[in-house]
Design a protein around this motif. Sequence first.
Motif, PDB file in Angstrom:
ATOM      1  N   ASN A   1      -0.301  60.123  57.224  1.00 44.26           N
ATOM      2  CA  ASN A   1       0.175  61.415  57.711  1.00 44.26           C
ATOM      3  C   ASN A   1      -0.928  62.107  58.502  1.00 44.26           C
ATOM      4  O   ASN A   1      -2.106  62.007  58.161  1.00 44.26           O
ATOM      5  CB  ASN A   1       0.615  62.315  56.551  1.00 44.26           C
ATOM      6  CG  ASN A   1       1.869  61.801  55.877  1.00 44.26           C
ATOM      7  OD1 ASN A   1       1.795  61.084  54.880  1.00 44.26           O
ATOM      8  ND2 ASN A   1       3.017  62.143  56.409  1.00 44.26           N
ATOM      9  N   THR A   2      -0.502  62.803  59.534  1.00 43.42           N
ATOM     10  CA  THR A   2      -1.457  63.507  60.384  1.00 43.42           C
ATOM     11  C   THR A   2      -1.828  64.851  59.762  1.00 43.42           C
ATOM     12  O   THR A   2      -1.052  65.446  59.013  1.00 43.42           O
ATOM     13  CB  THR A   2      -0.871  63.742  61.775  1.00 43.42           C
ATOM     14  OG1 THR A   2       0.376  64.448  61.642  1.00 43.42           O
ATOM     15  CG2 THR A   2      -0.613  62.422  62.480  1.00 43.42           C
ATOM     16  N   GLN A   3      -3.014  65.306  60.113  1.00 45.44           N
ATOM     17  CA  GLN A   3      -3.491  66.608  59.643  1.00 45.44           C
ATOM     18  C   GLN A   3      -4.431  67.178  60.691  1.00 45.44           C
ATOM     19  O   GLN A   3      -5.227  66.455  61.298  1.00 45.44           O
ATOM     20  CB  GLN A   3      -4.213  66.472  58.302  1.00 45.44           C
ATOM     21  CG  GLN A   3      -4.684  67.799  57.726  1.00 45.44           C
ATOM     22  CD  GLN A   3      -5.230  67.643  56.323  1.00 45.44           C
ATOM     23  OE1 GLN A   3      -4.646  66.979  55.480  1.00 45.44           O
ATOM     24  NE2 GLN A   3      -6.366  68.258  56.065  1.00 45.44           N
ATOM     25  N   ALA A   4      -4.323  68.488  60.914  1.00 39.97           N
ATOM     26  CA  ALA A   4      -5.181  69.142  61.908  1.00 39.97           C
ATOM     27  C   ALA A   4      -6.639  68.989  61.511  1.00 39.97           C
ATOM     28  O   ALA A   4      -7.000  69.052  60.333  1.00 39.97           O
ATOM     29  CB  ALA A   4      -4.819  70.614  62.026  1.00 39.97           C
TER      30      ALA A   4
ATOM     31  N   PRO B   1       0.458  68.012  63.292  1.00 39.42           N
ATOM     32  CA  PRO B   1       0.125  67.914  61.872  1.00 39.42           C
ATOM     33  C   PRO B   1       1.375  67.707  61.017  1.00 39.42           C
ATOM     34  O   PRO B   1       2.425  68.299  61.258  1.00 39.42           O
ATOM     35  CB  PRO B   1      -0.531  69.271  61.577  1.00 39.42           C
ATOM     36  CG  PRO B   1      -1.060  69.733  62.892  1.00 39.42           C
ATOM     37  CD  PRO B   1      -0.074  69.246  63.910  1.00 39.42           C
ATOM     38  N   GLY B   2       1.241  66.823  60.028  1.00 34.11           N
ATOM     39  CA  GLY B   2       2.327  66.567  59.095  1.00 34.11           C
ATOM     40  C   GLY B   2       3.235  65.424  59.476  1.00 34.11           C
ATOM     41  O   GLY B   2       4.163  65.112  58.726  1.00 34.11           O
ATOM     42  N   LEU B   3       2.991  64.755  60.612  1.00 32.54           N
ATOM     43  CA  LEU B   3       3.859  63.662  61.036  1.00 32.54           C
ATOM     44  C   LEU B   3       3.558  62.396  60.236  1.00 32.54           C
ATOM     45  O   LEU B   3       2.426  62.127  59.846  1.00 32.54           O
ATOM     46  CB  LEU B   3       3.669  63.364  62.517  1.00 32.54           C
ATOM     47  CG  LEU B   3       4.302  64.329  63.515  1.00 32.54           C
ATOM     48  CD1 LEU B   3       3.951  63.912  64.935  1.00 32.54           C
ATOM     49  CD2 LEU B   3       5.813  64.367  63.354  1.00 32.54           C
ATOM     50  N   PHE B   4       4.618  61.591  60.020  1.00 32.69           N
ATOM     51  CA  PHE B   4       4.469  60.249  59.456  1.00 32.69           C
ATOM     52  C   PHE B   4       4.073  59.304  60.589  1.00 32.69           C
ATOM     53  O   PHE B   4       4.665  59.325  61.664  1.00 32.69           O
ATOM     54  CB  PHE B   4       5.784  59.809  58.824  1.00 32.69           C
ATOM     55  CG  PHE B   4       5.844  58.344  58.491  1.00 32.69           C
ATOM     56  CD1 PHE B   4       5.336  57.872  57.293  1.00 32.69           C
ATOM     57  CD2 PHE B   4       6.404  57.434  59.382  1.00 32.69           C
ATOM     58  CE1 PHE B   4       5.385  56.520  56.986  1.00 32.69           C
ATOM     59  CE2 PHE B   4       6.468  56.088  59.081  1.00 32.69           C
ATOM     60  CZ  PHE B   4       5.954  55.631  57.885  1.00 32.69           C
ATOM     61  N   VAL B   5       3.063  58.474  60.362  1.00 32.26           N
ATOM     62  CA  VAL B   5       2.619  57.524  61.390  1.00 32.26           C
ATOM     63  C   VAL B   5       2.471  56.145  60.774  1.00 32.26           C
ATOM     64  O   VAL B   5       2.202  55.990  59.582  1.00 32.26           O
ATOM     65  CB  VAL B   5       1.284  57.954  62.029  1.00 32.26           C
ATOM     66  CG1 VAL B   5       1.445  59.201  62.850  1.00 32.26           C
ATOM     67  CG2 VAL B   5       0.199  58.147  60.968  1.00 32.26           C
ATOM     68  N   ARG B   6       2.688  55.145  61.624  1.00 33.65           N
ATOM     69  CA  ARG B   6       2.428  53.751  61.259  1.00 33.65           C
ATOM     70  C   ARG B   6       1.029  53.385  61.746  1.00 33.65           C
ATOM     71  O   ARG B   6       0.631  53.772  62.838  1.00 33.65           O
ATOM     72  CB  ARG B   6       3.460  52.828  61.914  1.00 33.65           C
ATOM     73  CG  ARG B   6       4.889  53.118  61.491  1.00 33.65           C
ATOM     74  CD  ARG B   6       5.888  52.295  62.290  1.00 33.65           C
ATOM     75  NE  ARG B   6       5.904  52.708  63.695  1.00 33.65           N
ATOM     76  CZ  ARG B   6       5.384  52.024  64.678  1.00 33.65           C
ATOM     77  NH1 ARG B   6       4.773  50.864  64.447  1.00 33.65           N
ATOM     78  NH2 ARG B   6       5.451  52.462  65.932  1.00 33.65           N
ATOM     79  N   LEU B   7       0.312  52.646  60.926  1.00 29.72           N
ATOM     80  CA  LEU B   7      -1.080  52.323  61.242  1.00 29.72           C
ATOM     81  C   LEU B   7      -1.287  50.817  61.225  1.00 29.72           C
ATOM     82  O   LEU B   7      -0.630  50.089  60.467  1.00 29.72           O
ATOM     83  CB  LEU B   7      -2.026  52.973  60.228  1.00 29.72           C
ATOM     84  CG  LEU B   7      -1.991  54.502  60.159  1.00 29.72           C
ATOM     85  CD1 LEU B   7      -2.819  54.980  58.976  1.00 29.72           C
ATOM     86  CD2 LEU B   7      -2.495  55.116  61.443  1.00 29.72           C
ATOM     87  N   ARG B   8      -2.196  50.369  62.070  1.00 25.89           N
ATOM     88  CA  ARG B   8      -2.605  48.960  62.081  1.00 25.89           C
ATOM     89  C   ARG B   8      -4.122  48.915  62.021  1.00 25.89           C
ATOM     90  O   ARG B   8      -4.813  49.441  62.889  1.00 25.89           O
ATOM     91  CB  ARG B   8      -2.088  48.256  63.335  1.00 25.89           C
ATOM     92  CG  ARG B   8      -2.573  46.824  63.467  1.00 25.89           C
ATOM     93  CD  ARG B   8      -1.925  46.123  64.630  1.00 25.89           C
ATOM     94  NE  ARG B   8      -0.546  45.779  64.328  1.00 25.89           N
ATOM     95  CZ  ARG B   8       0.261  45.117  65.159  1.00 25.89           C
ATOM     96  NH1 ARG B   8      -0.191  44.752  66.355  1.00 25.89           N
ATOM     97  NH2 ARG B   8       1.497  44.837  64.819  1.00 25.89           N
TER      98      ARG B   8
END
Length: 397
Positions: A65-68, A297-304
Amino acid sequence: MHIGLRAIRLRQRGPGLGLMTLLLTLMLAGGCEEKNTFVAPPPPKVTVANPQRKTVTDYLELTGNTQAINTVKLVARVEGYLEGLHFQDGADVRKGDLLFSIQPDQYQAQLAQAKANVAAQQAALFNAETEFTRYSRLFDQKAAAATDVDNWRFQRDSSRAALANAQAQVDLANLNLGYTRVTAPFNGRMGRHLVDVGNVVGAGGEETPLAEINQIDPIYVYFTINELDLLRIRERQKEAGGGDYRTRPVPLLAGLANEDGFPHDGRIDFAAISVDPNTGTLLLRGIFANPDRVLLPGLFVRLRLPVGRDRDAIMVPQIALALDQIGRYVLVVNDKNVVERRGIKVGQTFGEMQVISEGLTGDERVVVNGLLRAIPGREVTPETQTATGQPAAGGRS
């Protein structure tokens, strides 16, 4: 027998007509005795392609999740009427931009009063120093008492302290006057304002929230990895020459739920100092450039997250893979154009391609289209897929 009787009857009608009819009947009777023969259909057509060999790097696919990177709640630090609102809700602002203004009249007067007090204390100090010097000379001439000298020494030192206090009051008044202007602490994006113009803020010494500002360029992404994956990453760092994310950048890729692939490039910039014993995971943080403010901020993200060394791998299109009770497999066409089932073990995916870790050597002709027509043990007509993805007639026989 029926034919003979019919011929006898025809003879009675006339020799010419009867003979022709008899010949025609015999021809028809002979044709009825021919047998039909089965002609097998040609082998079905399928599209085949050779596996590709590419250099790949193993990776982990994670979520976070993103955060400022910075979040500040702007508050009123002095009491007064909110006089001005100088931004639009949701606007991008620069560091130092004026956001709110509180009525400054009271604090301007307090500053002037503090400056006047400084002037008064400077005059008092000058007088005390002058008197102390004069009485010290008189004392040396036996013309003044020691108590007079001690008194003016005390007056001088008291005036010095009073002057320092007055100067501090000037600094405090300046500070309070500055608090009447609420400015952006950094480049960021404003939230909505929480107080309308005309309201009293900071009443009773309490801090009144005015708005919130976030800095989202760059932006953080927080995620966790399990213990086994952590050990794999540490082993890769050791093979690369040692160090960790603080001395050797560890790349990290990210993609939103509606994006194809992982278009955002970043790196790991923080790792927790211990593994959580309750979950067996380690908290990590990545940092990503975000100039277009796509990541909020607060978005769901996919990570590699890359792990392991670069290596050569055999890859086939994912559409060629199938699954049954025995396991995963692909269908291949041998040199006699007969279909064979080939059990495989798969690795990671890269776009539409699948890494095959076991089961293929790279020289096979893998069926990529027409899987329903390709039955193991039966012959097919293979058409080789070209570089453009279109089947080409022919193929290896």
